[in-house]
Design a protein around this motif. Structure first.
Motif, PDB file in Angstrom:
ATOM      1  N   GLU A   9      73.388  77.870  23.271  1.00  0.00           N
ATOM      2  CA  GLU A   9      73.232  79.232  23.789  1.00  0.00           C
ATOM      3  C   GLU A   9      74.066  80.209  22.984  1.00  0.00           C
ATOM      4  OE1 GLU A   9      72.592  79.097  28.449  1.00  0.00           O
ATOM      5  OE2 GLU A   9      74.168  77.709  27.854  1.00  0.00           O
ATOM      6  N   VAL A  10      75.201  79.718  22.459  1.00  0.00           N
ATOM      7  CA  VAL A  10      76.100  80.553  21.652  1.00  0.00           C
ATOM      8  C   VAL A  10      76.495  79.766  20.406  1.00  0.00           C
ATOM      9  CG1 VAL A  10      78.306  81.782  21.570  1.00  0.00           C
ATOM     10  CG2 VAL A  10      77.010  81.697  23.719  1.00  0.00           C
ATOM     11  N   LEU A  11      76.389  80.400  19.234  1.00  0.00           N
ATOM     12  CA  LEU A  11      76.855  79.806  17.983  1.00  0.00           C
ATOM     13  C   LEU A  11      78.121  80.532  17.550  1.00  0.00           C
ATOM     14  CD1 LEU A  11      76.277  77.751  15.693  1.00  0.00           C
ATOM     15  CD2 LEU A  11      75.176  79.619  14.447  1.00  0.00           C
ATOM     16  N   LEU A  12      79.199  79.760  17.375  1.00  0.00           N
ATOM     17  CA  LEU A  12      80.482  80.303  16.945  1.00  0.00           C
ATOM     18  C   LEU A  12      80.644  80.063  15.446  1.00  0.00           C
ATOM     19  CD1 LEU A  12      82.662  78.820  19.838  1.00  0.00           C
ATOM     20  CD2 LEU A  12      81.524  81.053  19.775  1.00  0.00           C
ATOM     21  N   LEU A  13      81.039  81.095  14.715  1.00  0.00           N
ATOM     22  CA  LEU A  13      81.197  80.983  13.265  1.00  0.00           C
ATOM     23  C   LEU A  13      82.628  81.372  12.905  1.00  0.00           C
ATOM     24  CD1 LEU A  13      78.010  82.738  13.467  1.00  0.00           C
ATOM     25  CD2 LEU A  13      77.998  81.099  11.597  1.00  0.00           C
ATOM     26  N   ASP A  14      83.415  80.384  12.486  1.00  0.00           N
ATOM     27  CA  ASP A  14      84.837  80.596  12.220  1.00  0.00           C
ATOM     28  C   ASP A  14      85.066  80.833  10.728  1.00  0.00           C
ATOM     29  OD1 ASP A  14      87.562  80.706  12.312  1.00  0.00           O
ATOM     30  OD2 ASP A  14      87.864  78.570  12.624  1.00  0.00           O
ATOM     31  N   GLU A  15      85.113  82.110  10.333  1.00  0.00           N
ATOM     32  CA  GLU A  15      85.316  82.495   8.929  1.00  0.00           C
ATOM     33  C   GLU A  15      84.436  81.641   8.006  1.00  0.00           C
ATOM     34  OE1 GLU A  15      88.049  84.648   7.654  1.00  0.00           O
ATOM     35  OE2 GLU A  15      89.502  84.647   9.279  1.00  0.00           O
ATOM     36  N   PRO A  16      83.129  81.572   8.248  1.00  0.00           N
ATOM     37  CA  PRO A  16      82.286  80.602   7.543  1.00  0.00           C
ATOM     38  C   PRO A  16      82.083  80.906   6.066  1.00  0.00           C
ATOM     39  CG  PRO A  16      80.920  82.085   8.820  1.00  0.00           C
ATOM     40  CD  PRO A  16      82.344  82.393   9.189  1.00  0.00           C
ATOM     41  N   LEU A  17      82.413  82.112   5.617  1.00  0.00           N
ATOM     42  CA  LEU A  17      82.129  82.484   4.227  1.00  0.00           C
ATOM     43  C   LEU A  17      83.390  82.653   3.393  1.00  0.00           C
ATOM     44  CD1 LEU A  17      79.411  85.211   4.966  1.00  0.00           C
ATOM     45  CD2 LEU A  17      79.116  82.741   4.770  1.00  0.00           C
ATOM     46  N   SER A  18      84.555  82.425   3.978  1.00  0.00           N
ATOM     47  CA  SER A  18      85.807  82.784   3.301  1.00  0.00           C
ATOM     48  C   SER A  18      86.078  81.944   2.053  1.00  0.00           C
ATOM     49  CB  SER A  18      86.981  82.678   4.266  1.00  0.00           C
ATOM     50  OG  SER A  18      87.127  81.363   4.732  1.00  0.00           O
ATOM     51  N   ALA A  19      85.504  80.746   1.966  1.00  0.00           N
ATOM     52  CA  ALA A  19      85.758  79.880   0.811  1.00  0.00           C
ATOM     53  C   ALA A  19      84.811  80.170  -0.352  1.00  0.00           C
ATOM     54  CB  ALA A  19      85.632  78.414   1.224  1.00  0.00           C
ATOM     55  N   LEU A  20      83.911  81.134  -0.188  1.00  0.00           N
ATOM     56  CA  LEU A  20      82.887  81.391  -1.199  1.00  0.00           C
ATOM     57  C   LEU A  20      83.249  82.605  -2.046  1.00  0.00           C
ATOM     58  CD1 LEU A  20      79.816  80.957   1.173  1.00  0.00           C
ATOM     59  CD2 LEU A  20      80.934  79.204  -0.214  1.00  0.00           C
ATOM     60  N   ASP A  21      82.681  82.681  -3.261  1.00  0.00           N
ATOM     61  CA  ASP A  21      82.957  83.846  -4.096  1.00  0.00           C
ATOM     62  C   ASP A  21      82.182  85.059  -3.576  1.00  0.00           C
ATOM     63  OD1 ASP A  21      80.320  84.209  -5.521  1.00  0.00           O
ATOM     64  OD2 ASP A  21      80.772  82.205  -6.262  1.00  0.00           O
ATOM     65  N   ALA A  22      82.532  86.248  -4.074  1.00  0.00           N
ATOM     66  CA  ALA A  22      82.051  87.509  -3.498  1.00  0.00           C
ATOM     67  C   ALA A  22      80.525  87.627  -3.504  1.00  0.00           C
ATOM     68  CB  ALA A  22      82.673  88.681  -4.245  1.00  0.00           C
ATOM     69  N   LYS A  23      79.888  87.281  -4.622  1.00  0.00           N
ATOM     70  CA  LYS A  23      78.426  87.427  -4.706  1.00  0.00           C
ATOM     71  C   LYS A  23      77.722  86.468  -3.754  1.00  0.00           C
ATOM     72  CE  LYS A  23      77.212  89.571  -9.085  1.00  0.00           C
ATOM     73  NZ  LYS A  23      76.413  89.453 -10.325  1.00  0.00           N
ATOM     74  N   LEU A  24      78.231  85.238  -3.682  1.00  0.00           N
ATOM     75  CA  LEU A  24      77.616  84.245  -2.802  1.00  0.00           C
ATOM     76  C   LEU A  24      77.836  84.629  -1.333  1.00  0.00           C
ATOM     77  CD1 LEU A  24      76.043  81.664  -2.560  1.00  0.00           C
ATOM     78  CD2 LEU A  24      78.167  80.367  -2.815  1.00  0.00           C
ATOM     79  N   ARG A  25      79.011  85.185  -1.034  1.00  0.00           N
ATOM     80  CA  ARG A  25      79.266  85.654   0.337  1.00  0.00           C
ATOM     81  C   ARG A  25      78.240  86.689   0.746  1.00  0.00           C
ATOM     82  NH1 ARG A  25      84.786  85.947  -0.734  1.00  0.00           N
ATOM     83  NH2 ARG A  25      84.740  88.208  -0.829  1.00  0.00           N
ATOM     84  N   GLN A  26      77.955  87.630  -0.159  1.00  0.00           N
ATOM     85  CA  GLN A  26      76.995  88.683   0.161  1.00  0.00           C
ATOM     86  C   GLN A  26      75.597  88.105   0.373  1.00  0.00           C
ATOM     87  OE1 GLN A  26      78.089  91.858   0.652  1.00  0.00           O
ATOM     88  NE2 GLN A  26      76.052  92.226   1.451  1.00  0.00           N
ATOM     89  N   LYS A  27      75.226  87.133  -0.464  1.00  0.00           N
ATOM     90  CA  LYS A  27      73.910  86.498  -0.345  1.00  0.00           C
ATOM     91  C   LYS A  27      73.806  85.760   0.990  1.00  0.00           C
ATOM     92  CE  LYS A  27      70.856  83.324  -2.878  1.00  0.00           C
ATOM     93  NZ  LYS A  27      70.670  82.258  -1.893  1.00  0.00           N
ATOM     94  N   LEU A  28      74.854  85.006   1.337  1.00  0.00           N
ATOM     95  CA  LEU A  28      74.822  84.241   2.583  1.00  0.00           C
ATOM     96  C   LEU A  28      74.892  85.129   3.821  1.00  0.00           C
ATOM     97  CD1 LEU A  28      76.770  80.894   2.180  1.00  0.00           C
ATOM     98  CD2 LEU A  28      74.339  81.280   2.350  1.00  0.00           C
ATOM     99  N   LEU A  29      75.548  86.262   3.692  1.00  0.00           N
ATOM    100  CA  LEU A  29      75.563  87.212   4.812  1.00  0.00           C
ATOM    101  C   LEU A  29      74.150  87.637   5.172  1.00  0.00           C
ATOM    102  CD1 LEU A  29      78.415  89.861   4.399  1.00  0.00           C
ATOM    103  CD2 LEU A  29      78.041  88.327   6.317  1.00  0.00           C
ATOM    104  N   ILE A  30      73.365  87.949   4.144  1.00  0.00           N
ATOM    105  CA  ILE A  30      71.970  88.358   4.364  1.00  0.00           C
ATOM    106  C   ILE A  30      71.183  87.205   4.984  1.00  0.00           C
ATOM    107  CG2 ILE A  30      69.836  89.088   3.219  1.00  0.00           C
ATOM    108  CD1 ILE A  30      71.699  90.456   1.103  1.00  0.00           C
ATOM    109  N   GLU A  31      71.410  85.989   4.457  1.00  0.00           N
ATOM    110  CA  GLU A  31      70.711  84.820   4.996  1.00  0.00           C
ATOM    111  C   GLU A  31      71.109  84.566   6.448  1.00  0.00           C
ATOM    112  OE1 GLU A  31      71.423  81.518   2.433  1.00  0.00           O
ATOM    113  OE2 GLU A  31      70.356  82.408   0.726  1.00  0.00           O
ATOM    114  N   LEU A  32      72.393  84.738   6.736  1.00  0.00           N
ATOM    115  CA  LEU A  32      72.893  84.526   8.096  1.00  0.00           C
ATOM    116  C   LEU A  32      72.255  85.518   9.059  1.00  0.00           C
ATOM    117  CD1 LEU A  32      74.915  82.619   9.442  1.00  0.00           C
ATOM    118  CD2 LEU A  32      76.692  84.325   9.023  1.00  0.00           C
TER     119      LEU A  32
END
Length: 368
Positions: A155-178
């Motif tokens: 019912e609820v998905l918790l995401l604990d800093e899920p992108l912090s280990a990734l580089d800036a461009k990949l973080r932006q790409k995954l944000l859109i995917e998320l």
């Protein structure tokens, strides 16, 4: 829209006397992408672990769909967590990692296969189903972790800093995917981050935390444009602070005075009276700069003169640090590059400039 997750007057103090949460209350709506934002040590991860069931509150309640869950073990809550470090099983393939919880529940093979392929497709990893985590990129590992969490239909998905280990461009790409995944599955996402740009770009609403307290809850626009206090204004993006004393009050605006700025108009975002000290936040993109005095300036604008103390070229914009004439005050202004820019069109170090803003673009954060 109904509230799905309710945090009611939750507090937590650890054995060393550190107060992680101070009577925190939040109402998170069904299907919302909700971010909890704050600096390290503000209590956001403690709150997430409390929702997941890894930490128990000292007082208060946590409810999902009206049912109290704070007394339940983690595996008894219909809540799943995606961790910063992925927490994948290294000896299992992508397929088996995603299928793991369904196998534990002894689902039949056809159901498992159908569900795993559904979520492989959702996160764009169908062609990687037989690979092991060691052969995946950081972004791919994170998508496996998301698929593994979602296959349980929480019912609820918790995401604990899920992108912090990734580089800036990949973080932006995954944000859109998320964001796309959230739209497709339609469940409530609670996203913990210390990164303001992540929270602003992806959230329906944001809670800003500091030292165990929730300071403000609002849409990204509300948090950025109308911060509740100086901390929120300073933490969310870059800003300039204007301070002065109110010397006149009119129906729609007031006049403040400060020895270096002189008189300047203040929009009455909060009630003021003569003699009040005030602090305003003025975002750098609201300031206009020119090497010539503006023609026929509107009386809504405050115009000052200064010297360019520093220029930082960022491609899409230049950041100007302007030192106010006869003062040590520095103002930040962002100059957007909307057209092709020749080198000699950029502002130069030590160049004299006029800079100005519309008083309606400065927001009153504190009245003292």
């Amino acid at each position: 829209m109904e509230n799905e997750l309710r945090i009611i007057s939750v507090s937590k103090e650890f054995k060393d006397g550190y107060k992680a949460l101070n009577n925190v209350s939040l109402d998170i709506k069904k299907g919302e992408f909700f971010s909890i934002l704050g600096p390290s040590g503000c209590g956001k991860t403690t709150l997430l672990k409390m929702i997941a069931g890894f930490i128990s509150p000292d007082s208060g309640e946590i409810r999902v769909n009206g049912e109290r869950i704070d007394h339940l073990a983690p595996n008894e809550r219909n809540v799943n967590t995606v961790f910063q470090n992925y927490a994948l099983f290294p000896n299992m393939t992508v397929y088996d990692n995603i299928a793991f919880s369904l196998k534990l529940k002894k689902a039949n093979k056809d159901t498992i296969d159908k569900e795993v392929h559904k979520y492989l497709d959702l996160v764009g990893l169908s062609e990687h189903r037989d690979k092991y985590p060691d052969s995946l990129s950081g972004g791919q590992k994170q998508r496996v972790a998301i698929a593994r969490a979602l296959i349980n239909k929480p019912e609820v998905l918790l995401l604990d800093e899920p992108l912090s280990a990734l580089d800036a461009k990949l973080r932006q790409k995954l944000l859109i995917e998320l964001d796309t995944i959230h739209d497709e599955v339609g469940i409530t996402f609670v996203f913990v981050t210390h990164d303001q740009s992540e929270a602003l770009s992806i959230s329906d609403r944001i809670a800003v935390m500091h030292k165990g307290d929730v300071l403000q809850v609002g849409t990204p626009n509300e948090i950025y444009e109308t911060p509740v206090n100086t901390f929120v204004a300073d933490f969310i993006g870059e800003t300039n602070f204007l301070e002065g004393e109110i010397i006149k009050v009119y129906d729609n605006y007031a006049i403040a005075y400060e020895k270096d700025l002189g008189e300047f108009k203040v929009e009455l975002d909060k009630p003021v009276k003569v003699g009040n000290k005030v602090k305003l936040t003025l975002r750098p993109e609201k300031i206009l700069a020119d090497n010539k005095m503006p023609n026929n300036p509107n009386d809504k604008y405050k115009i000052l003169e200064g010297i360019v103390d520093e220029v930082i070229y960022n491609g899409f914009q230049s950041k100007l640090f302007i030192k106010l004439d006869n003062s040590d005050k520095i103002f930040k202004a962002f100059e957007q590059h909307r057209e092709f820019v020749e080198q000699d069109e950029l502002f130069e170090w030590k160049e004299k400039v006029y800079f100005y803003w519309n008083y309606e673009d400065a927001y009153l954060v504190e009245v003292m």
